[in-house]
Design a protein around this motif. Sequence first.
Motif, PDB file in Angstrom:
ATOM      1  N   ALA A 207      44.172  71.638  61.572  1.00 12.87           N
ATOM      2  CA  ALA A 207      43.371  70.526  62.099  1.00 12.87           C
ATOM      3  C   ALA A 207      41.904  70.677  61.710  1.00 12.87           C
ATOM      4  O   ALA A 207      41.237  69.697  61.351  1.00 12.87           O
ATOM      5  N   ALA A 208      41.399  71.904  61.748  1.00 12.36           N
ATOM      6  CA  ALA A 208      40.009  72.147  61.367  1.00 12.36           C
ATOM      7  C   ALA A 208      39.788  71.861  59.888  1.00 12.36           C
ATOM      8  O   ALA A 208      38.698  71.417  59.496  1.00 12.36           O
ATOM      9  N   SER A 209      40.791  72.102  59.061  1.00 13.13           N
ATOM     10  CA  SER A 209      40.670  71.806  57.632  1.00 13.13           C
ATOM     11  C   SER A 209      40.356  70.326  57.424  1.00 13.13           C
ATOM     12  O   SER A 209      39.542  69.963  56.562  1.00 13.13           O
ATOM     13  N   VAL A 210      41.001  69.475  58.216  1.00  6.86           N
ATOM     14  CA  VAL A 210      40.744  68.036  58.146  1.00  6.86           C
ATOM     15  C   VAL A 210      39.380  67.710  58.740  1.00  6.86           C
ATOM     16  O   VAL A 210      38.593  66.954  58.158  1.00  6.86           O
ATOM     17  N   TYR A 230      45.176  62.976  63.290  1.00  9.83           N
ATOM     18  CA  TYR A 230      46.009  63.258  62.110  1.00  9.83           C
ATOM     19  C   TYR A 230      46.151  64.762  61.902  1.00  9.83           C
ATOM     20  O   TYR A 230      47.263  65.282  61.713  1.00  9.83           O
ATOM     21  N   GLY A 231      45.032  65.481  61.931  1.00  8.79           N
ATOM     22  CA  GLY A 231      45.065  66.920  61.684  1.00  8.79           C
ATOM     23  C   GLY A 231      45.896  67.666  62.703  1.00  8.79           C
ATOM     24  O   GLY A 231      46.645  68.588  62.359  1.00  8.79           O
ATOM     25  N   ARG A 232      45.798  67.272  63.950  1.00 11.21           N
ATOM     26  CA  ARG A 232      46.573  67.948  64.988  1.00 11.21           C
ATOM     27  C   ARG A 232      48.066  67.694  64.825  1.00 11.21           C
ATOM     28  O   ARG A 232      48.878  68.617  64.964  1.00 11.21           O
ATOM     29  N   ALA A 233      48.432  66.462  64.524  1.00  9.00           N
ATOM     30  CA  ALA A 233      49.852  66.141  64.333  1.00  9.00           C
ATOM     31  C   ALA A 233      50.396  66.826  63.082  1.00  9.00           C
ATOM     32  O   ALA A 233      51.523  67.339  63.085  1.00  9.00           O
ATOM     33  N   LEU A 234      49.591  66.864  62.026  1.00  3.85           N
ATOM     34  CA  LEU A 234      50.041  67.541  60.811  1.00  3.85           C
ATOM     35  C   LEU A 234      50.212  69.036  61.066  1.00  3.85           C
ATOM     36  O   LEU A 234      51.178  69.656  60.599  1.00  3.85           O
TER      37      LEU A 234
END
Length: 315
Positions: A207-210, A230-234
């Motif tokens: 998530a941090a990458s996003v 989005y980042g958390r779901a991914l």
Amino acid sequence: MSSVPTAAREGELEARLAQTAGAIERLLETLLESVPAEGEIARPERLLAAMRHGALAGGKRLRPFLTVETARLLGAAGDGALRAGAAVELLHCYSLVHDDLPAMDDDDLRRGRPTVHRAYDEATAILAGDALLTLAFDVLADPATHPSGDIRAALVRCLARAAGPGGMVGGQMLDLAAEGRFDALRQELGETEIRRLQAMKTGALLAASVEIGARLGEADKAALAALTAYGRALGATFQVADDILDVEADAAQLGKATAKDEDKGKATLIGALGLAGAKRERDRLSAEAVEALSGFGPAANTLRAAARFAAERKS
């Protein structure tokens, strides 16, 4: 949602992944040179060799790809995005080096090669991990990553929060506790506790990458919220898929040992939901990640494809 065929989107994803992975590899090679950087005294060659062993030839580089691609979506592609992606990857590689140690997961193989403590020794592996972690923040804090000190500070804070006691490291501690490392009996975690553990251990850094890409692109409040969702779901998708691969894939596919989770009594959603239920949850989370990008139009198709890739990958 774009009408571009799925195969075309997947082809573009593969090309973008390869392009970003190559650029990140070249940048990591530069960052891990033996020549001291400004302000450094010396770089011991054995330490740098171990760092390179743990960080180079690293496969798909999904985390820096997410940083670069999110920044690209917001018009901030360039050297700064690559540097931020490299910082994320340096931190990720540190975590792998330390995870593989005998006191942690005790792995002999990573990415098809001996782990750092097997190729060198435990003390060198610990120091190599420490150095990769520290270098990650050096890279983020450098003005070459972004001219604004406020932006750089936000990037450093984002990565630190994702990696620290309330993120990846805290998740690792919960994982060890769930294995029974600190009590006579293994802790039985329910679904809610497993989701929290996985959101910290694996999901937080993805998530941090996003988010880092979004902050580089100076996303407004609404865009940042959507990209964070989005980042958390991914991240959750990736971890459930990883648990499934541990059951279904073989070591040659993954480049590391498989069937470890059950052997060590690790808490996974497969244990809570069953294999079929975990696969349904993986697909639901991937769809949730795709839906979070509904406001971005066709420009976000590569990020949408990345969410599907996180669910469908074979290694």
